[in-house]
Write an enzyme that holds these catalytic residues in place. Structure first.
Site, PDB file in Angstrom:
ATOM      1  N   ARG A 138     -13.768   8.190 -10.362  1.00 31.22           N
ATOM      2  CA  ARG A 138     -14.858   7.241 -10.137  1.00 31.22           C
ATOM      3  C   ARG A 138     -15.551   6.960 -11.457  1.00 31.22           C
ATOM      4  O   ARG A 138     -15.895   5.833 -11.787  1.00 31.22           O
ATOM      5  CB  ARG A 138     -15.855   7.773  -9.093  1.00 31.22           C
ATOM      6  CG  ARG A 138     -17.125   6.930  -9.031  1.00 31.22           C
ATOM      7  CD  ARG A 138     -17.971   7.130  -7.761  1.00 31.22           C
ATOM      8  NE  ARG A 138     -18.005   8.477  -7.266  1.00 31.22           N
ATOM      9  CZ  ARG A 138     -18.699   9.498  -7.797  1.00 31.22           C
ATOM     10  NH1 ARG A 138     -19.427   9.298  -8.883  1.00 31.22           N
ATOM     11  NH2 ARG A 138     -18.644  10.697  -7.272  1.00 31.22           N
TER      12      ARG A 138
ATOM     13  N   TYR B 245     -22.737 -19.175  -6.360  1.00 31.59           N
ATOM     14  CA  TYR B 245     -21.746 -18.695  -5.384  1.00 31.59           C
ATOM     15  C   TYR B 245     -22.472 -18.175  -4.131  1.00 31.59           C
ATOM     16  O   TYR B 245     -23.509 -17.510  -4.228  1.00 31.59           O
ATOM     17  CB  TYR B 245     -20.935 -17.576  -6.051  1.00 31.59           C
ATOM     18  CG  TYR B 245     -19.943 -16.903  -5.154  1.00 31.59           C
ATOM     19  CD1 TYR B 245     -18.807 -17.578  -4.716  1.00 31.59           C
ATOM     20  CD2 TYR B 245     -20.126 -15.586  -4.745  1.00 31.59           C
ATOM     21  CE1 TYR B 245     -17.893 -16.953  -3.891  1.00 31.59           C
ATOM     22  CE2 TYR B 245     -19.209 -14.950  -3.927  1.00 31.59           C
ATOM     23  CZ  TYR B 245     -18.098 -15.647  -3.499  1.00 31.59           C
ATOM     24  OH  TYR B 245     -17.189 -15.033  -2.676  1.00 31.59           O
TER      25      TYR B 245
ATOM     26  N   ASP C 230     -22.208 -15.902 -14.690  1.00 30.82           N
ATOM     27  CA  ASP C 230     -20.989 -15.726 -13.901  1.00 30.82           C
ATOM     28  C   ASP C 230     -19.940 -16.680 -14.484  1.00 30.82           C
ATOM     29  O   ASP C 230     -20.039 -17.896 -14.340  1.00 30.82           O
ATOM     30  CB  ASP C 230     -21.287 -16.047 -12.429  1.00 30.82           C
ATOM     31  CG  ASP C 230     -20.087 -15.786 -11.523  1.00 30.82           C
ATOM     32  OD1 ASP C 230     -18.940 -15.890 -12.005  1.00 30.82           O
ATOM     33  OD2 ASP C 230     -20.312 -15.515 -10.326  1.00 30.82           O
TER      34      ASP C 230
ATOM     35  N   LYS D 216     -10.018 -13.911  -9.103  1.00 30.58           N
ATOM     36  CA  LYS D 216      -9.675 -15.313  -9.324  1.00 30.58           C
ATOM     37  C   LYS D 216      -8.706 -15.440 -10.498  1.00 30.58           C
ATOM     38  O   LYS D 216      -7.630 -14.901 -10.436  1.00 30.58           O
ATOM     39  CB  LYS D 216     -10.964 -16.114  -9.508  1.00 30.58           C
ATOM     40  CG  LYS D 216     -12.073 -15.759  -8.487  1.00 30.58           C
ATOM     41  CD  LYS D 216     -11.732 -16.103  -7.063  1.00 30.58           C
ATOM     42  CE  LYS D 216     -12.674 -15.504  -6.020  1.00 30.58           C
ATOM     43  NZ  LYS D 216     -14.088 -15.715  -6.242  1.00 30.58           N
TER      44      LYS D 216
END
Ligand SMILES: *Cc1c(COP(=O)(O)O)cnc(C)c1O
Length: 394
Positions: free
Chosen positions: A58, A110, A182, A207
């Site tokens: 992690r 978004y 972003d 994306k």
């Protein structure tokens, strides 16, 4: 081929070269070229606290480390942190805030960003003002003493508005706030917000960076060690980290980002021009067209205009629904940025939750259709849309 200045953290190789090599060395033990998928949770320590850089996956995993180094280089930053989704990355930026803080964000960000601000962080007493970020006076007017973050997206979805990153970063900094951008739609191949003064870049790796519609991921890139450490604290504390297989897939994707983006841009430009001259189409939104209101800013800020475009069909909601249902080269689906072309109807899908009056006022008409232009042959795309127009409008 680009001739981007492309120097990142002492690595003065060009973007295309760094896309393939930055952060990656052949495995010292075996010579394997590709970064292995380190499917592993914990690491041997020689004595308590005496380890070889990794304790627990992690906190850090070697496959993820290579991806983070690669992304830092491409975004012209010093450090990157990867997450299990774009929203995991965005959440981590918001983790920097405290109750009573205020955010200024674009009014066309978004949908997931809008939701986390209004339905999650609002509950924690972090208030957001949504403004038209192309209107700098409106952004200045929205700033308060408590404003700690200005959130910018460019180009925006689905009307491809282009925001001036440098000007918005200046406004944020005048108010002692951070500016986060972003950069999912543009990718670092076309636009590097840190070079324009932004403090944090956020990416949905799902994306273009992944590029093959086969994984979900996110990243934050900064050019400031202290800020990276703060983000790293939340990355490890919250735990929305990607597994090594997902990190591997994105690392595989970034190698071909430049060649994919060149074709996405070329196809999108050709399709935008064809649509602009088409009788069935009222309007095309693509920053590469001179008719786009932000064309000049896009030409300055971006190296090319990207693979996303929207157009208004000269027709009803139902006719636009028929078009998006009839296409075959364009798959009817949300998301974007993969090699395959996708099509969707904002009024019936991604933006259906917005009341119609509000939606129309924002320019999201019933006939609006958004496409993620893939890297298939553009003539097949045109023929596919033509057949769908014929079926819908006959
Ligand atoms: C998809 C997307 C996100 C969210 O990313 P996920 O990987 O789906 O969590 C954020 N911003 C933009 C612009 C996006 O397109």
């Amino acid at each position: 081929m680009s001739d981007r200045p492309d120097e990142s953290d002492g690595d003065d190789r060009r973007f295309e070269t760094r896309a393939i090599h930055a952060g990656q060395e052949p495995d010292p033990e075996t010579g394997a070229l590709m970064t292995p998928i380190h499917a592993n949770s914990t690491y041997e320590q020689d004595a308590p606290g005496d380890h070889r850089g990794y304790e627990y996956s992690r906190t850090g995993n070697p496959t993820r480390t290579d991806l983070e180094a690669n992304l830092a280089s491409l975004e012209a930053g010093s450090h990157a942190r990867c997450f299990s989704s774009g929203m995991g990355a965005i959440n981590t930026v918001l983790n920097l805030l405290s109750a009573g803080d205020h955010v200024v964000a674009g009014d066309d960000v978004y949908g997931g960003t809008h939701r986390i601000l209004t339905q999650v962080y609002d509950e924690y007493d972090i208030d957001t003002t949504f403004v038209d970020t192309t209107d700098h006076d409106a952004v200045r007017a929205a700033m308060r003493d408590e404003t700690e973050l200005v959130w910018v997206e460019t180009p925006t979805n689905p009307l491809m508005n282009v925001n001036d990153i440098g000007a918005l970063a200046d406004i944020a900094h005048e108010g002692d706030a951070l500016c986060a951008v972003d950069n999912t739609f543009a990718t670092p191949y076309l636009q590097r917000p840190l070079e324009h003064g932004a403090d944090i870049v956020s990416q949905s790796l799902t994306k273009y960076l992944g590029g093959h519609s086969d994984t979900i991921g996110g990243a934050l890139i900064v050019d400031d060690e202290e800020l990276d450490e703060r983000l790293g604290f939340y990355q490890n504390s919250v735990g929305a980290t990607p597994g090594p297989f997902d990190a591997f897939l994105v690392l595989r994707g970034t190698k071909t980002l430049p060649v994919r983006m060149d074709r996405h841009c070329e196809n999108a430009m050709a399709l935008a021009e064809w649509l602009e001259g088409h009788d069935a189409v009222d309007r095309v939104y693509y920053p590469g067209l001179e008719s786009h209101p932000d064309h000049e800013l896009a030409a300055e800020q971006m190296d090319d205009f990207g693979g996303m475009l929207s157009f208004e069909l000269d027709g009803t909601l139902e006719e636009a629904s028929t078009v998006v249902s009839e296409t075959e080269v364009f798959t009817l689906a949300e998301s974007l940025g993969g090699v395959e072309s996708l099509i969707e109807q904002p009024a019936a899908m991604t933006h259906a939750a917005i009341p119609r009056e509000e939606r129309l006022a924002a320019g999201l008409t019933d006939g609006l259709i958004r496409v993620s232009v893939g890297i298939e042959h553009v003539d097949d795309m045109k023929a596919d849309l033509q057949a769908a127009f014929d079926a819908a409008l006959s």
